[in-house]
Design an enzyme around this catalytic site. Structure first.
Site: not given
Ligand code: ADP
Length: 161
Positions: A16, A40, A89, A127
């Protein structure tokens, strides 16, 4: 131009953070928008997720953090932001992300979703994976900001005691 980077951030990872840093180079200002979704189950409360993000972005002058429980496009409209940033990803992200971008486009055609490809060193990182490793006592210092690693350690240690 202003951009919004929405997500759960439960918790923020280095994947992130990489996206936030890269977005901050592309846009005049970036808002990291923490999702509030009553459907959630989150490990960290909204306040904790926001605090962990704030700790991790202190070096970025044009990035702020906010939260919202409605549709991201409505938040974007209210805050005069024209771009929603999402990360890609692997192919597994693609279908859901495409669907979300298209529904958002149908709701507010003047707001664009911009996809940034993950840095290759973080392409496996989510996460959920971080929580899984931390839950079993594995090291996560190379996957998340230090304050997040500490918060995870404290959380899982408190469950054991
Ligand atoms: P959500 O529940 O909205 O998917 P996340 O916190 O899991 O929330 O992810 C938010 C955004 O960050 C999403 O677009 C996800 O694809 C992106 N993201 C999560 N992890 C990574 C990573 N390791 N590299 C790049 N983008 C990421």
């Amino acid at each position: 131009m202003k951009a919004i980077y929405p997500g759960s951030f439960d918790p923020i990872t280095l994947g992130h953070l990489d996206l936030i840093e890269r977005s901050s180079n592309l846009f005049k200002s970036v808002i990291v928008l923490v999702a509030v979704n009553s459907e959630k189950q989150y490990l960290f409360s909204l306040a904790e997720r926001i605090k962990l993000i704030k700790n991790s972005i202190q070096h970025l002058r044009n990035v702020e953090v906010d939260s919202f429980s409605g549709l991201t496009v409505n938040y974007a409209k209210q805050h005069n932001a024209k771009t929603i940033i999402r990360g890609l990803r692997a192919v597994s992200d693609f279908e859901r992300e495409l669907q979300m971008a298209q529904i958002n486009h149908s709701l507010k055609p003047d707001i664009e979703t911009l996809f940034l490809a993950t840095a290759s060193e973080y392409s496996f990182l989510s996460s959920s994976v971080v929580k899984e490793v931390a839950r079993f006592g594995g090291a996560v210092e190379h996957l998340v900001p230090l304050s997040v690693a500490k918060a995870l350690r404290e959380h899982y240690q408190s469950l054991l005691s």
